[in-house]
Design a protein around this motif. Sequence first.
Motif, PDB file in Angstrom:
ATOM      1  N   PRO A  47       0.970  -1.258   0.056  1.00  0.00           N
ATOM      2  CA  PRO A  47      -0.016  -0.110  -0.132  1.00  0.00           C
ATOM      3  C   PRO A  47       0.689   1.425  -0.153  1.00  0.00           C
ATOM      4  O   PRO A  47       1.993   1.378   0.462  1.00  0.00           O
ATOM      5  N   LEU A  48       0.306   2.466  -0.655  1.00  0.00           N
ATOM      6  CA  LEU A  48       0.946   3.475  -0.640  1.00  0.00           C
ATOM      7  C   LEU A  48       1.387   4.003   0.691  1.00  0.00           C
ATOM      8  O   LEU A  48       2.278   4.812   1.190  1.00  0.00           O
ATOM      9  N   GLU A  49       0.487   3.963   1.726  1.00  0.00           N
ATOM     10  CA  GLU A  49       0.452   4.279   3.077  1.00  0.00           C
ATOM     11  C   GLU A  49       2.099   3.881   3.723  1.00  0.00           C
ATOM     12  O   GLU A  49       2.808   4.558   4.803  1.00  0.00           O
ATOM     13  N   GLN A  50       2.714   2.638   3.265  1.00  0.00           N
ATOM     14  CA  GLN A  50       3.999   2.264   3.877  1.00  0.00           C
ATOM     15  C   GLN A  50       5.135   2.666   2.717  1.00  0.00           C
ATOM     16  O   GLN A  50       6.264   2.200   2.919  1.00  0.00           O
ATOM     17  N   ALA A  51       4.772   3.634   1.683  1.00  0.00           N
ATOM     18  CA  ALA A  51       5.855   4.040   0.707  1.00  0.00           C
ATOM     19  C   ALA A  51       6.470   5.240   1.409  1.00  0.00           C
ATOM     20  O   ALA A  51       6.168   5.953   2.238  1.00  0.00           O
ATOM     21  N   TRP A  52       7.943   5.380   1.060  1.00  0.00           N
ATOM     22  CA  TRP A  52       8.654   6.500   1.476  1.00  0.00           C
ATOM     23  C   TRP A  52       7.876   7.815   1.294  1.00  0.00           C
ATOM     24  O   TRP A  52       8.065   8.570   2.234  1.00  0.00           O
ATOM     25  N   MET A  53       7.562   7.947   0.116  1.00  0.00           N
ATOM     26  CA  MET A  53       6.819   9.330  -0.162  1.00  0.00           C
ATOM     27  C   MET A  53       5.828   9.574   0.792  1.00  0.00           C
ATOM     28  O   MET A  53       5.426  10.767   0.943  1.00  0.00           O
ATOM     29  N   ALA A 198       0.010  14.052 -17.806  1.00  0.00           N
ATOM     30  CA  ALA A 198       1.020  14.884 -17.247  1.00  0.00           C
ATOM     31  C   ALA A 198       1.626  14.234 -16.065  1.00  0.00           C
ATOM     32  O   ALA A 198       1.210  13.126 -15.517  1.00  0.00           O
ATOM     33  N   HIS A 199       2.687  14.737 -15.376  1.00  0.00           N
ATOM     34  CA  HIS A 199       3.230  14.312 -14.154  1.00  0.00           C
ATOM     35  C   HIS A 199       3.131  15.601 -13.279  1.00  0.00           C
ATOM     36  O   HIS A 199       3.064  15.432 -11.873  1.00  0.00           O
ATOM     37  N   SER A 200       2.768  16.635 -13.625  1.00  0.00           N
ATOM     38  CA  SER A 200       2.630  17.846 -12.500  1.00  0.00           C
ATOM     39  C   SER A 200       2.147  19.112 -13.598  1.00  0.00           C
ATOM     40  O   SER A 200       1.179  19.024 -14.356  1.00  0.00           O
ATOM     41  N   ALA A 235       7.293  12.304  -4.702  1.00  0.00           N
ATOM     42  CA  ALA A 235       7.312  11.247  -5.563  1.00  0.00           C
ATOM     43  C   ALA A 235       8.880  11.027  -5.908  1.00  0.00           C
ATOM     44  O   ALA A 235       9.348  12.112  -6.547  1.00  0.00           O
ATOM     45  N   PRO A 236       9.328   9.983  -5.768  1.00  0.00           N
ATOM     46  CA  PRO A 236      10.927   9.965  -6.203  1.00  0.00           C
ATOM     47  C   PRO A 236      11.395  10.304  -7.556  1.00  0.00           C
ATOM     48  O   PRO A 236      12.249  10.561  -7.965  1.00  0.00           O
ATOM     49  N   ARG A 237      10.356   9.723  -8.619  1.00  0.00           N
ATOM     50  CA  ARG A 237      10.570   9.969  -9.970  1.00  0.00           C
ATOM     51  C   ARG A 237       9.296  10.527 -10.940  1.00  0.00           C
ATOM     52  O   ARG A 237       8.315  10.097  -9.957  1.00  0.00           O
ATOM     53  N   PRO A 238       9.508  11.093 -11.723  1.00  0.00           N
ATOM     54  CA  PRO A 238       8.222  11.682 -12.555  1.00  0.00           C
ATOM     55  C   PRO A 238       7.350  10.618 -12.920  1.00  0.00           C
ATOM     56  O   PRO A 238       6.119  10.906 -12.886  1.00  0.00           O
ATOM     57  N   ARG A 239       7.746   9.532 -13.491  1.00  0.00           N
ATOM     58  CA  ARG A 239       7.013   8.569 -13.814  1.00  0.00           C
ATOM     59  C   ARG A 239       5.950   7.797 -12.911  1.00  0.00           C
ATOM     60  O   ARG A 239       5.135   7.211 -12.940  1.00  0.00           O
ATOM     61  N   ASP A 240       6.418   8.116 -11.387  1.00  0.00           N
ATOM     62  CA  ASP A 240       5.448   7.662 -10.433  1.00  0.00           C
ATOM     63  C   ASP A 240       4.165   8.648  -9.995  1.00  0.00           C
ATOM     64  O   ASP A 240       3.393   8.231  -9.233  1.00  0.00           O
ATOM     65  N   VAL A 241       4.272   9.385 -10.860  1.00  0.00           N
ATOM     66  CA  VAL A 241       2.899  10.196 -10.990  1.00  0.00           C
ATOM     67  C   VAL A 241       2.295  10.216 -12.364  1.00  0.00           C
ATOM     68  O   VAL A 241       3.016  10.569 -13.192  1.00  0.00           O
ATOM     69  N   LEU A 242       1.332   9.876 -12.332  1.00  0.00           N
ATOM     70  CA  LEU A 242       0.536   9.680 -13.807  1.00  0.00           C
ATOM     71  C   LEU A 242      -0.974  10.291 -13.705  1.00  0.00           C
ATOM     72  O   LEU A 242      -1.651   9.950 -12.859  1.00  0.00           O
ATOM     73  N   LEU A 243      -1.033  11.594 -14.272  1.00  0.00           N
ATOM     74  CA  LEU A 243      -2.258  12.214 -14.273  1.00  0.00           C
ATOM     75  C   LEU A 243      -2.821  12.275 -15.811  1.00  0.00           C
ATOM     76  O   LEU A 243      -2.022  12.606 -16.761  1.00  0.00           O
ATOM     77  N   LEU A 244      -3.992  11.570 -16.029  1.00  0.00           N
ATOM     78  CA  LEU A 244      -4.713  11.603 -17.166  1.00  0.00           C
ATOM     79  C   LEU A 244      -5.866  12.526 -17.275  1.00  0.00           C
ATOM     80  O   LEU A 244      -6.679  12.742 -16.469  1.00  0.00           O
TER      81      LEU A 244
END
Length: 332
Positions: A47-53, A198-200, A235-244
Amino acid sequence: MAVVRSKRRPASQAGWSGGERAGLVLTWDGVDMRRWMDLHSAVPMAPLEQAWMYGDAIAAGSPYRPTRGVVTRDGKPVAIVQALEWSFVRAARLAKVVRGPLFLKDVTEEECVAVHRLIADRWPMPRLNWLFFTPEMIDGDFSRSVMRSLNLKQTVTGYSTAWIDLTVGADRLRAGLNQKWRNQLLAAEGEKLRIRDAHSGQALNWLLARYDAERRRRRFRAASGAFAAALAICAPRPRDVLLLQAERGSEPLAGVLFLRHGFSATYQVAYTSEAGRAANANRLLLWEGMRRLAADGVRWLDLGGVDAAMEGVSRFKLGTGAAPVTLAGTWM
């Protein structure tokens, strides 16, 4: 065995001991972000809640600070846990463990209890500590037995979510859709909407502003747009964010934000206008997100809360064929 405690060491050092039970050793704050991401990625449906970000995003907007522990046996990782801690009024501390610990391998019931005990040992109630523990365990007799063995009582009933296995391929994913959901997706594809990614930037601002307005209007119990923005920033990398975004002409009709964490991802935020609902743009965006995440190597998608109080949203999520899972709830 007695718990060994010491003063917090800087994160650059080797970490500090949280004690030992049943041959398992818990070390706090002994790994960097890269190592944590590797361990988190090794857990199916992490789950996301245990991710570093997530820990960094919480710290950016609250007095809570993340502390991360790794449980080992003979030096080999067995489990990980991220907790959020707020120290105040001298030695008093309030801590939250949300959807953890995560196990990297199969363990015995005795080992499972020992891992949860090691975590709870850090915040003993007699020493002005308050621990809110939401374990990543299916609700049932065993999970309740584990939490009661820690002398904790349930304060919030189990949270329900739904996971989609993206590894089965597009054909099986589509075949698994509810018939009505599939028909509405087909209708959306016939609308010839343009999908932008997009990512941001401006697209993210557009989505979060409308999401927040809708959340307040409908009184959703959900994380704010500001927190979603913090997650995207952390988020550590741009690809970790996906906005459609789905558009007709130059007008966005709907948007959705997915956050990737290792080989898992979370359906974090979505907004659909009236025109977007008429065009079933929300289904098109979720389907396109599933396809793109799978193509990028993501194996599991967490659709988030399934709640009878939000019947329409829950029906939409479960229409994908995902099965709901109810966790053990929050214990204190």
